[in-house]
Write a protein that holds these residues in place. Sequence first.
Motif, short mmCIF file in Angstrom:
data_model
loop_
_atom_site.label_atom_id
_atom_site.label_comp_id
_atom_site.label_asym_id
_atom_site.label_seq_id
_atom_site.Cartn_x
_atom_site.Cartn_y
_atom_site.Cartn_z
N CYS A 176 -1.65 -6.75 -9.02
CA CYS A 176 -2.67 -5.99 -8.29
C CYS A 176 -2.15 -5.57 -6.91
CB CYS A 176 -3.95 -6.81 -8.15
SG CYS A 176 -4.86 -7.06 -9.67
N VAL A 177 -1.56 -6.52 -6.20
CA VAL A 177 -1.05 -6.22 -4.85
C VAL A 177 0.09 -5.23 -4.92
CG1 VAL A 177 0.11 -7.20 -2.82
CG2 VAL A 177 -1.81 -8.42 -3.87
N LEU A 178 1.06 -5.48 -5.80
CA LEU A 178 2.20 -4.56 -5.90
C LEU A 178 1.75 -3.16 -6.32
CD1 LEU A 178 4.80 -6.96 -7.59
CD2 LEU A 178 4.80 -6.15 -5.21
N SER A 179 0.78 -3.09 -7.21
CA SER A 179 0.28 -1.79 -7.64
C SER A 179 -0.37 -1.03 -6.49
CB SER A 179 -0.72 -1.97 -8.78
OG SER A 179 -1.15 -0.71 -9.26
N LEU A 180 -1.16 -1.72 -5.68
CA LEU A 180 -1.75 -1.07 -4.50
C LEU A 180 -0.67 -0.50 -3.59
CD1 LEU A 180 -4.56 -3.54 -3.35
CD2 LEU A 180 -4.85 -1.23 -4.26
N LEU A 181 0.40 -1.28 -3.43
CA LEU A 181 1.46 -0.88 -2.50
C LEU A 181 2.33 0.26 -3.04
CD1 LEU A 181 2.47 -4.38 -1.14
CD2 LEU A 181 1.07 -2.63 -0.01
N THR A 182 2.18 0.62 -4.31
CA THR A 182 2.92 1.78 -4.80
C THR A 182 2.31 3.06 -4.29
OG1 THR A 182 1.64 1.97 -6.86
CG2 THR A 182 3.66 0.62 -6.93
N HIS A 183 1.05 3.00 -3.85
CA HIS A 183 0.35 4.20 -3.37
C HIS A 183 0.53 4.41 -1.88
CE1 HIS A 183 -1.45 4.56 -7.31
NE2 HIS A 183 -1.77 3.29 -7.24
N GLU A 184 0.50 3.31 -1.13
CA GLU A 184 0.70 3.38 0.32
C GLU A 184 0.90 1.97 0.86
OE1 GLU A 184 -3.11 3.86 2.82
OE2 GLU A 184 -3.69 4.71 0.88
N ASP A 185 1.39 1.87 2.08
CA ASP A 185 1.54 0.59 2.75
C ASP A 185 0.17 0.15 3.25
OD1 ASP A 185 4.18 1.21 2.30
OD2 ASP A 185 4.70 1.45 4.43
N TYR A 186 -0.08 -1.14 3.20
CA TYR A 186 -1.35 -1.70 3.68
C TYR A 186 -1.07 -2.89 4.57
CZ TYR A 186 -4.23 0.73 0.15
OH TYR A 186 -4.87 1.67 -0.61
N TYR A 187 -1.99 -3.16 5.51
CA TYR A 187 -1.92 -4.40 6.27
C TYR A 187 -2.73 -5.45 5.51
CZ TYR A 187 -6.41 -2.80 8.23
OH TYR A 187 -7.70 -2.35 8.39
N GLY A 188 -2.48 -6.71 5.84
CA GLY A 188 -3.01 -7.82 5.05
C GLY A 188 -4.49 -7.77 4.77
N TYR A 189 -5.31 -7.60 5.80
CA TYR A 189 -6.76 -7.60 5.61
C TYR A 189 -7.19 -6.45 4.69
CZ TYR A 189 -11.75 -7.53 6.58
OH TYR A 189 -13.11 -7.54 6.46
N ALA A 190 -6.56 -5.30 4.83
CA ALA A 190 -6.89 -4.15 3.98
C ALA A 190 -6.53 -4.43 2.53
CB ALA A 190 -6.19 -2.89 4.48
N ILE A 191 -5.42 -5.14 2.30
CA ILE A 191 -5.06 -5.52 0.93
C ILE A 191 -6.15 -6.41 0.35
CG2 ILE A 191 -3.44 -6.86 -0.48
CD1 ILE A 191 -1.22 -5.90 1.43
N THR A 192 -6.59 -7.39 1.13
CA THR A 192 -7.65 -8.28 0.67
C THR A 192 -8.90 -7.50 0.31
OG1 THR A 192 -6.82 -10.08 2.07
CG2 THR A 192 -9.08 -10.26 1.30
N GLN A 193 -9.30 -6.58 1.16
CA GLN A 193 -10.50 -5.78 0.90
C GLN A 193 -10.36 -4.95 -0.37
OE1 GLN A 193 -13.44 -6.00 2.89
NE2 GLN A 193 -12.18 -7.77 3.38
N ARG A 194 -9.21 -4.35 -0.55
CA ARG A 194 -8.98 -3.53 -1.76
C ARG A 194 -8.99 -4.39 -3.03
NH1 ARG A 194 -9.19 1.64 -2.66
NH2 ARG A 194 -7.71 1.16 -4.24
N VAL A 195 -8.31 -5.52 -3.01
CA VAL A 195 -8.26 -6.38 -4.19
C VAL A 195 -9.66 -6.92 -4.50
CG1 VAL A 195 -7.33 -8.54 -5.13
CG2 VAL A 195 -5.82 -6.95 -3.94
N GLN A 196 -10.43 -7.23 -3.46
CA GLN A 196 -11.79 -7.74 -3.66
C GLN A 196 -12.71 -6.71 -4.30
OE1 GLN A 196 -12.82 -9.17 0.27
NE2 GLN A 196 -12.20 -11.27 -0.24
#
Length: 106
Positions: free
Chosen positions: A13-33
């Motif tokens: 899930c995290v790696l897939s999000l990062l294929t679209h754009e770079d994210y900071y930690g809290y934003a990754i958490t929000q997206r995965v949630q």
Amino acid sequence: MAIAITTELLDGCVLSLLTHEDYYGYAITQRVQEFTPVSESTLYPVLRRLKKENWVTTYDQPYQGRNRRYYKITDDGKKRLTTIRSDWLDYKTTIDQVLGGVNDEK
């Protein structure tokens, strides 16, 4: 009831999000949630492990007088994501057969 997410799927899930754009930690958490219940206390160790495995790199950017740590997928991370996606499709096909009754006698 939610089905528990495995470490490998959380990595995916995290790696897939990062294929679209770079994210900071809290934003990754929000997206995965948005997709699965996961806490920040669960996700930050995942991010550290992904970095240790060289599947992501980090860089800092100033934001409102503070630095945000951004995560960026590496080429190794893209290869790992390909493996996770393949494993997921195999697993999903098997579970679909079992739960969907594909192999049940008529």
